[in-house]
Design a protein around this motif. Structure first.
Motif, PDB file in Angstrom:
ATOM      1  N   GLN A  44       1.853 -76.494 -66.499  1.00  0.00           N
ATOM      2  CA  GLN A  44       1.586 -77.006 -65.475  1.00  0.00           C
ATOM      3  C   GLN A  44       1.479 -78.439 -65.599  1.00  0.00           C
ATOM      4  O   GLN A  44       0.658 -78.900 -66.272  1.00  0.00           O
ATOM      5  N   GLU A  58      -0.728 -78.783 -68.685  1.00  0.00           N
ATOM      6  CA  GLU A  58      -1.574 -77.704 -69.384  1.00  0.00           C
ATOM      7  C   GLU A  58      -0.745 -76.258 -69.544  1.00  0.00           C
ATOM      8  O   GLU A  58      -0.073 -75.893 -68.792  1.00  0.00           O
ATOM      9  N   ARG A  62       0.655 -66.214 -70.429  1.00  0.00           N
ATOM     10  CA  ARG A  62       0.918 -65.001 -69.663  1.00  0.00           C
ATOM     11  C   ARG A  62       1.085 -63.818 -70.546  1.00  0.00           C
ATOM     12  O   ARG A  62       1.591 -64.315 -71.661  1.00  0.00           O
ATOM     13  N   ARG A  72      -1.932 -62.366 -65.591  1.00  0.00           N
ATOM     14  CA  ARG A  72      -2.722 -63.332 -65.529  1.00  0.00           C
ATOM     15  C   ARG A  72      -3.855 -63.260 -66.396  1.00  0.00           C
ATOM     16  O   ARG A  72      -4.406 -62.323 -66.632  1.00  0.00           O
ATOM     17  N   ILE A  86      -9.470 -62.526 -79.350  1.00  0.00           N
ATOM     18  CA  ILE A  86      -9.089 -64.151 -78.857  1.00  0.00           C
ATOM     19  C   ILE A  86      -8.898 -64.750 -79.967  1.00  0.00           C
ATOM     20  O   ILE A  86      -8.033 -65.660 -79.746  1.00  0.00           O
ATOM     21  N   GLU A 146      -8.770 -78.013 -74.124  1.00  0.00           N
ATOM     22  CA  GLU A 146      -9.815 -77.986 -72.952  1.00  0.00           C
ATOM     23  C   GLU A 146     -10.881 -76.995 -73.385  1.00  0.00           C
ATOM     24  O   GLU A 146     -10.524 -75.791 -73.544  1.00  0.00           O
ATOM     25  N   ASP A 176     -13.345 -78.828 -69.275  1.00  0.00           N
ATOM     26  CA  ASP A 176     -13.103 -78.052 -68.157  1.00  0.00           C
ATOM     27  C   ASP A 176     -14.006 -77.709 -67.028  1.00  0.00           C
ATOM     28  O   ASP A 176     -15.200 -77.410 -67.597  1.00  0.00           O
ATOM     29  N   GLN A 204     -11.232 -77.861 -53.699  1.00  0.00           N
ATOM     30  CA  GLN A 204     -10.852 -76.956 -52.368  1.00  0.00           C
ATOM     31  C   GLN A 204     -11.769 -77.394 -51.201  1.00  0.00           C
ATOM     32  O   GLN A 204     -11.489 -77.049 -50.406  1.00  0.00           O
ATOM     33  N   GLU A 233      -8.379 -80.678 -60.494  1.00  0.00           N
ATOM     34  CA  GLU A 233      -7.411 -79.519 -60.589  1.00  0.00           C
ATOM     35  C   GLU A 233      -7.466 -78.752 -59.286  1.00  0.00           C
ATOM     36  O   GLU A 233      -8.375 -78.810 -58.768  1.00  0.00           O
ATOM     37  N   TYR A 255      -1.119 -76.921 -57.137  1.00  0.00           N
ATOM     38  CA  TYR A 255       0.120 -76.275 -56.549  1.00  0.00           C
ATOM     39  C   TYR A 255       0.882 -77.389 -55.780  1.00  0.00           C
ATOM     40  O   TYR A 255       2.084 -77.439 -55.874  1.00  0.00           O
TER      41      TYR A 255
HETATM   42  P1  C2E Z   1      -8.332 -72.890 -65.936  1.00  0.00           P
HETATM   43  O1  C2E Z   1      -8.220 -73.611 -67.239  1.00  0.00           O
HETATM   44  O2  C2E Z   1      -9.259 -73.473 -64.990  1.00  0.00           O
HETATM   45  O3  C2E Z   1      -6.876 -73.125 -65.374  1.00  0.00           O
HETATM   46  C1  C2E Z   1      -6.305 -73.214 -64.294  1.00  0.00           C
HETATM   47  C2  C2E Z   1      -5.985 -72.290 -63.418  1.00  0.00           C
HETATM   48  O4  C2E Z   1      -5.829 -72.471 -62.074  1.00  0.00           O
HETATM   49  C3  C2E Z   1      -4.658 -71.774 -63.780  1.00  0.00           C
HETATM   50  O5  C2E Z   1      -4.758 -70.392 -63.526  1.00  0.00           O
HETATM   51  C4  C2E Z   1      -3.646 -72.294 -62.757  1.00  0.00           C
HETATM   52  O6  C2E Z   1      -2.601 -71.521 -62.588  1.00  0.00           O
HETATM   53  C5  C2E Z   1      -4.763 -72.168 -61.454  1.00  0.00           C
HETATM   54  N1  C2E Z   1      -4.283 -73.415 -60.620  1.00  0.00           N
HETATM   55  C6  C2E Z   1      -3.472 -74.235 -60.999  1.00  0.00           C
HETATM   56  N2  C2E Z   1      -3.131 -75.231 -59.863  1.00  0.00           N
HETATM   57  C7  C2E Z   1      -3.898 -74.533 -58.633  1.00  0.00           C
HETATM   58  C8  C2E Z   1      -3.980 -74.524 -57.093  1.00  0.00           C
HETATM   59  O7  C2E Z   1      -3.432 -75.962 -56.758  1.00  0.00           O
HETATM   60  N3  C2E Z   1      -4.704 -73.599 -56.660  1.00  0.00           N
HETATM   61  C9  C2E Z   1      -5.047 -72.510 -57.193  1.00  0.00           C
HETATM   62  N4  C2E Z   1      -5.970 -71.705 -56.331  1.00  0.00           N
HETATM   63  N5  C2E Z   1      -5.190 -72.349 -58.401  1.00  0.00           N
HETATM   64  C10 C2E Z   1      -4.423 -73.119 -59.280  1.00  0.00           C
HETATM   65  P2  C2E Z   1      -4.291 -69.093 -64.505  1.00  0.00           P
HETATM   66  O8  C2E Z   1      -3.191 -69.758 -65.470  1.00  0.00           O
HETATM   67  O9  C2E Z   1      -4.206 -67.619 -64.051  1.00  0.00           O
HETATM   68  O10 C2E Z   1      -5.427 -69.168 -65.724  1.00  0.00           O
HETATM   69  C11 C2E Z   1      -7.058 -68.644 -65.406  1.00  0.00           C
HETATM   70  C12 C2E Z   1      -7.834 -68.949 -66.381  1.00  0.00           C
HETATM   71  O11 C2E Z   1      -7.474 -68.331 -67.858  1.00  0.00           O
HETATM   72  C13 C2E Z   1      -7.749 -70.585 -67.000  1.00  0.00           C
HETATM   73  O12 C2E Z   1      -8.437 -71.201 -66.159  1.00  0.00           O
HETATM   74  C14 C2E Z   1      -8.352 -70.423 -68.364  1.00  0.00           C
HETATM   75  O13 C2E Z   1      -9.723 -70.396 -68.329  1.00  0.00           O
HETATM   76  C15 C2E Z   1      -7.762 -69.148 -68.833  1.00  0.00           C
HETATM   77  N6  C2E Z   1      -6.487 -69.615 -69.774  1.00  0.00           N
HETATM   78  C16 C2E Z   1      -5.442 -69.543 -69.366  1.00  0.00           C
HETATM   79  N7  C2E Z   1      -4.562 -69.648 -70.450  1.00  0.00           N
HETATM   80  C17 C2E Z   1      -5.553 -69.849 -71.572  1.00  0.00           C
HETATM   81  C18 C2E Z   1      -5.114 -69.744 -72.895  1.00  0.00           C
HETATM   82  O14 C2E Z   1      -4.017 -70.010 -73.311  1.00  0.00           O
HETATM   83  N8  C2E Z   1      -6.327 -69.614 -73.633  1.00  0.00           N
HETATM   84  C19 C2E Z   1      -7.456 -69.533 -73.321  1.00  0.00           C
HETATM   85  N9  C2E Z   1      -8.516 -69.131 -74.150  1.00  0.00           N
HETATM   86  N10 C2E Z   1      -7.750 -69.283 -71.785  1.00  0.00           N
HETATM   87  C20 C2E Z   1      -6.611 -69.526 -71.257  1.00  0.00           C
END
Ligand code: C2E
Ligand code: CA
Ligand code: CA
Ligand code: CA
Length: 276
Positions: A44, A58, A62, A72, A86, A146, A176, A204, A233, A255
């Protein structure tokens, strides 16, 4: 009803409630996913609000499940934390993010990687980061880690020391989900964070209630005086972007500017900024 000990597990355990059953299913699937290489990263974009330049991405993991489709991270990262997978998944993410960033057309863009609590507990984080950098050849200045403050709640000293070592390599560190925990502010004095990401919940509610607006403005001001870059974000609307711009926020992600996807797609769409 909680089962005790992994050895007693069987695929269907009548005593387990539906939630536990599902967790167990995910746990088994995750081990397999690692072996079968079912993870992928989506990216993103993060933009400078002042001039609309694309600064970096970032990396978000998936799970491409063979029958359930794309899963997700919120559904499997917490479980991976609990069952000890993890570290392996996090290492996969680090290595892939660094390697993929080396393939991007624009080698000035940064890549931010989420590192969660369980990865620090394993105590090998600095080694993992160094290895990912070495193996890929990525310039450490292009990598950002992060972390959330939940990481700092326990084991503070050890975590700070680890962060310091990673920071010394030239990697930047972002806090974060800032503002959601109860001690966000106090942690800022413990470590020189390079970046603060204001939690989506605040973004939001921008323009909806005056206290949120005031909080966001204060965080931006705090960033200014601490010389820390502020990222908002979860930016979804023009109104939010305008308010953030007025507050002096540095970077935006959400988004409205780009959903997680391939870097090639984001680069083709760039510049996307309607402003200036
Ligand atoms: P996060 O680090 O706070 O990541 C941001 C999340 O918000 C992402 O969801 C992203 O897709 C979503 N997002 C971005 N822009 C918007 C927007 O405008 N509106 C809304 N409603 N949502 C938005 P995602 O990809 O489902 O990731 C969820 C969480 O999972 C992440 O929160 C992070 O804590 C964790 N995560 C994701 N990838 C990894 C990774 O590679 N390793 C680890 N340890 N955790 C991860
Ligand atoms: Ca994040
Ligand atoms: Ca976040
Ligand atoms: Ca989050």
């Amino acid at each position: 009803a909680k089962h005790n000990g992994r050895s007693t597990f069987s695929w269907y355990t009548p005593g387990l409630d539906a939630e536990a059953q599902k967790r167990q299913e995910v746990e088994n699937g995750l081990a397999k996913a690692l072996k079968l290489d079912q993870f992928k990263l989506v990216y993103q974009p993060q933009y400078a609000l002042r001039d609309g330049t694309l600064r970096g991405y970032e990396a978000l993991v998936r799970w491409e499940h063979p029958t359930k489709g794309e899963i997700r991270p919120d559904l499997f990262i917490p479980i991976a934390e609990d069952c000890g997978l993890i570290d392996e998944i996090g290492t996969w993410v680090l290595n892939h993010a660094c390697r993929e960033a080396m393939l991007w057309e624009d080698q000035s863009k940064k890549v931010a990687v989420n590192v969660s609590v369980g990865q620090f507990v394993a105590g090998e984080t600095q080694k993992r980061v160094a290895q990912a950098l070495n193996k890929s050849g990525l310039n450490p200045r292009r990598l950002e880690i992060e972390i959330t403050e939940s990481l700092l709640i326990s084991n503070t000293e050890a975590v700070i020391e680890t962060l310091r070592q990673i920071h010394d390599m030239g990697v930047s560190i972002a806090m974060d989900d800032f503002g959601t925990g109860y001690s966000s502010l106090s942690y800022l004095s413990l470590f020189p964070f390079d970046k603060i990401k204001i939690d989506q919940a605040f973004i939001q509610n921008l323009g909806k209630d005056t206290s949120t607006d005031a909080i966001v403005t204060s965080i931006v001001g705090l960033g200014r005086s601490l010389n820390v870059t502020i990222t908002a974000e979860g930016v979804e609307t023009e109104e939010q972007a305008i308010l953030l711009s007025a507050a002096g926020c540095d970077l935006v992600q959400g988004y409205m500017f780009g959903k997680p996807g391939t870097v090639a797609k984001h680069e083709a769409a760039y510049p996307i900024f309607p402003h200036n």
